[in-house]
Design a protein around this motif. Structure first.
Motif, PDB file in Angstrom:
ATOM      1  N   LYS A 105       0.835  48.609  21.171  1.00  0.00           N
ATOM      2  CA  LYS A 105       2.051  46.570  20.700  1.00  0.00           C
ATOM      3  C   LYS A 105       1.204  46.138  21.995  1.00  0.00           C
ATOM      4  O   LYS A 105       1.441  44.743  21.625  1.00  0.00           O
ATOM      5  CB  LYS A 105       3.431  47.357  21.240  1.00  0.00           C
ATOM      6  N   ILE A 106       0.196  46.871  22.293  1.00  0.00           N
ATOM      7  CA  ILE A 106      -0.284  45.067  23.103  1.00  0.00           C
ATOM      8  C   ILE A 106      -0.714  44.103  22.188  1.00  0.00           C
ATOM      9  O   ILE A 106      -1.496  42.632  22.919  1.00  0.00           O
ATOM     10  CB  ILE A 106      -1.833  45.689  23.988  1.00  0.00           C
ATOM     11  N   ILE A 160       4.183  45.018  13.614  1.00  0.00           N
ATOM     12  CA  ILE A 160       4.680  45.724  14.018  1.00  0.00           C
ATOM     13  C   ILE A 160       4.085  46.448  13.585  1.00  0.00           C
ATOM     14  O   ILE A 160       3.748  47.893  14.271  1.00  0.00           O
ATOM     15  CB  ILE A 160       6.320  45.866  14.114  1.00  0.00           C
ATOM     16  N   ARG A 161       4.136  47.100  12.166  1.00  0.00           N
ATOM     17  CA  ARG A 161       3.149  48.542  11.442  1.00  0.00           C
ATOM     18  C   ARG A 161       2.239  48.643  12.356  1.00  0.00           C
ATOM     19  O   ARG A 161       1.691  49.801  11.133  1.00  0.00           O
ATOM     20  CB  ARG A 161       3.561  48.237  10.119  1.00  0.00           C
ATOM     21  N   VAL A 206      -3.528  50.394  15.913  1.00  0.00           N
ATOM     22  CA  VAL A 206      -4.048  49.410  16.519  1.00  0.00           C
ATOM     23  C   VAL A 206      -4.539  50.833  17.975  1.00  0.00           C
ATOM     24  O   VAL A 206      -5.411  50.334  18.115  1.00  0.00           O
ATOM     25  CB  VAL A 206      -3.508  47.971  17.160  1.00  0.00           C
ATOM     26  N   GLY A 207      -3.116  51.282  18.523  1.00  0.00           N
ATOM     27  CA  GLY A 207      -3.209  52.397  19.111  1.00  0.00           C
ATOM     28  C   GLY A 207      -4.754  52.890  19.210  1.00  0.00           C
ATOM     29  O   GLY A 207      -5.316  53.384  19.520  1.00  0.00           O
ATOM     30  N   ARG A 267      -1.485  58.137  15.961  1.00  0.00           N
ATOM     31  CA  ARG A 267      -1.661  57.273  14.823  1.00  0.00           C
ATOM     32  C   ARG A 267      -0.066  57.464  13.877  1.00  0.00           C
ATOM     33  O   ARG A 267       0.492  56.375  13.420  1.00  0.00           O
ATOM     34  CB  ARG A 267      -2.864  57.814  14.344  1.00  0.00           C
ATOM     35  N   SER A 268      -0.161  58.718  14.115  1.00  0.00           N
ATOM     36  CA  SER A 268       1.329  59.054  13.333  1.00  0.00           C
ATOM     37  C   SER A 268       2.496  59.149  13.837  1.00  0.00           C
ATOM     38  O   SER A 268       3.465  60.576  13.156  1.00  0.00           O
ATOM     39  CB  SER A 268       0.551  60.448  12.640  1.00  0.00           C
TER      40      SER A 268
END
Ligand SMILES: [Fe+2]
Length: 499
Positions: free
Chosen positions: A370-371, A392-393, A398-399, A418-419
């Motif tokens: 979320k960064i 958002i999705r 990204v993480g 990821r999941s």
């Protein structure tokens, strides 16, 4: 390397002995002589390496061939040349076939002697040069491999195995200095009794401890000749051994600036025992092990630095996750709550300690992606546009991308991140995984995440009641949630354990 210069002349006839000594001394060699095989063998045992054994064949007590056979057992590099009369020429030829380097026929000329010796010396130098090259190449390979290993235990195992192989040792261990510097702990071993594979020894009461304290290597040919070592030794069955310290070059090598206490300079001790074939370890073996130990120390310090950097990196990312949440009163503490709920559920489901550890680390990081989403979107109370929804999705992937370079994180951690928005019916994101394709730990995080969201007040809605949450989880068991995980969460909610 020894200067290839020493020759031992053996002949029972004094005239020939003297003549040969004179000729060869004149040629610049360091020559000694013996009048029979027994004397020759005792002279070979004296310090200082003979290169050539120049011997008569026909001698009383021990003939030349027997002498050569005996001498080569202990000194395989010694080059034998025999002198022979015509009567024993056939014997001399047979001996050459068996490995005697050359023969000189009596009566000999000066030039024949010179030629035989020059050839032998040349061969000696060549074979030594080759052996040295082989040794250097091997050491080079070891140092290359060391640089490519980034995990401490693998590195320790590799160092020990490479060391044993280089010096033909059957047993050995690598002992690490404990943090307080007061003891050594076996970190890798080969051929040790099971009771010793994790042994700890005090510095003062063992040979490894002595080596660590004095930062000096120890080469022991036969421990039974060293009464003061016998008292310290834990293992008297291996009479010959070498112990070398792995040292920091600089006392502060590999230490963070923040560490100000005195740390032990010797970080580990490498021990090798039991020379294959029962012989004794040599100065050459010690030299090789010292080189291996130097490279190993540098590699070990590097691995630790990298691990330190990575854990700092990880801690930074965890802090970032927490800071991100703290900016928003509604999500503050979310990741830590998700972690606590996940651990409760995992314990109730009887997950292994290893799995629980993965959850503990992974849960705090699950929303780190979320960064990459702007505050305006994250905190928007109205309806999201499709672009905003897309942003958002993207946070799970990204993480995942942000954390992938961190080697201290296992694939299981990365999978969690990821999941955690995947659903059992395959309608989740980012990969649309379904059912068993979603790892069990991830299914726990997904439920914990949803539970915390429902139980928290958000900018756009109030928190749901316990009954509403239970209703939601039950309704979506099997579609959004793993049915078993859903059941566990309902039990935890109803028993009050989750509140
Ligand atoms: Fe999330």
């Amino acid at each position: 390397m020894t200067v290839a210069n020493r020759i031992l002349v053996v002949d029972d006839e004094m005239v020939i002995r003297t003549l040969l000594v004179d000729i060869l001394t004149e040629e610049g060699f360091d020559v000694e002589s013996a009048e029979n095989g027994r004397e020759a063998l005792s002279m070979l045992a004296d310090p200082g390496e003979f290169v050539i054994l120049f011997t008569d064949i026909m001698m009383p007590e021990m003939n030349g061939i027997e002498l050569i056979r005996e001498a080569r057992k202990d000194y395989p590099d010694l080059i034998p040349i025999i002198m022979t009369g015509f009567a024993t020429l056939e014997t001399a030829r047979a001996a050459v076939k068996e490995g005697v380097y050359d023969y000189v026929l009596k009566p000999f000329s000066l030039s024949e002697i010179k030629l035989a010796v020059t050839n032998a010396i040349e061969r000696y130098s060549l074979s030594h040069e080759n052996a040295r090259l082989r040794e250097i190449t091997e050491l080079f390979h070891i140092s290359e491999s060391l640089a490519s290993i980034h995990e401490e235990q693998r590195l320790l195992d590799y160092v020990l195995h490479a060391a044993l192989e280089r010096v033909n040792a059957e047993r050995g261990s690598l002992m690490m200095t404990t943090e307080d510097g007061r003891a050594l702990r076996v970190a890798a071993s080969v051929g040790l009794p099971v009771t010793e594979t994790h042994a700890m020894v005090d510095m003062g009461s063992s040979i490894s401890g002595w080596v660590a304290e004095h930062a000096e290597p120890l080469l022991v040919g036969n421990i039974h000749d060293n009464p003061e070592l016998i008292a310290m030794s834990r293992n008297l069955s291996d009479r010959s051994f070498i112990s070398v310290p792995l040292e920091r070059k600089d006392p502060r090598d590999g230490l963070p600036q923040t560490v100000t206490v005195d740390v032990p300079r010797v970080i580990a001790v490498l021990n090798v025992n039991a020379k294959k074939g029962g012989g004794e370890f040599s100065e050459g073996d010690l030299k090789i092990l010292s080189i291996v130990a130097n490279h190993a120390a540098a590699a070990l310090i590097n691995v630790r630095l990298i691990e330190d950097l990575e854990s700092t990196h990880l801690a930074t990312l965890q802090s970032m996750s927490l800071v991100l949440e703290a900016k928003d009163a509604y999500t503050s503490g979310h990741s830590e709550r998700v972690r606590d709920y996940s651990l409760l559920a995992a314990r109730k489901m009887g997950m292994s300690e290893q799995d629980i550890e993965i959850l503990r680390v992974g849960a705090v990081l699950h929303d780190v992606g979320k960064i990459g989403v702007s505050d305006a979107v994250l905190n928007k109370s109205g309806k999201l546009t499709s672009e905003e929804w897309e942003a958002i999705r993207r946070h799970p992937s990204v993480g995942y991308d942000v954390l992938r370079p961190v080697r201290t994180l296992a694939p299981e951690h990365l999978q969690l991140i990821r999941s955690h928005h995947e659903r059992m019916d395959g309608q989740g994101y980012p990969d649309g995984l379904d059912g068993d394709n979603i790892p069990p730990l991830t299914r726990i995080i997904a439920a914990a995440d949803a539970y915390d969201a429902m139980a928290s007040t958000r900018a756009y809605r109030r928190a749901l009641s316990t009954e509403e949450i239970v209703g939601q989880i039950a309704e979506h068991a099997g579609t959004q949630f793993d049915p078993d995980v859903a059941r566990i969460f309902i039990e935890l909610i109803e028993s009050g354990e989750l509140s």
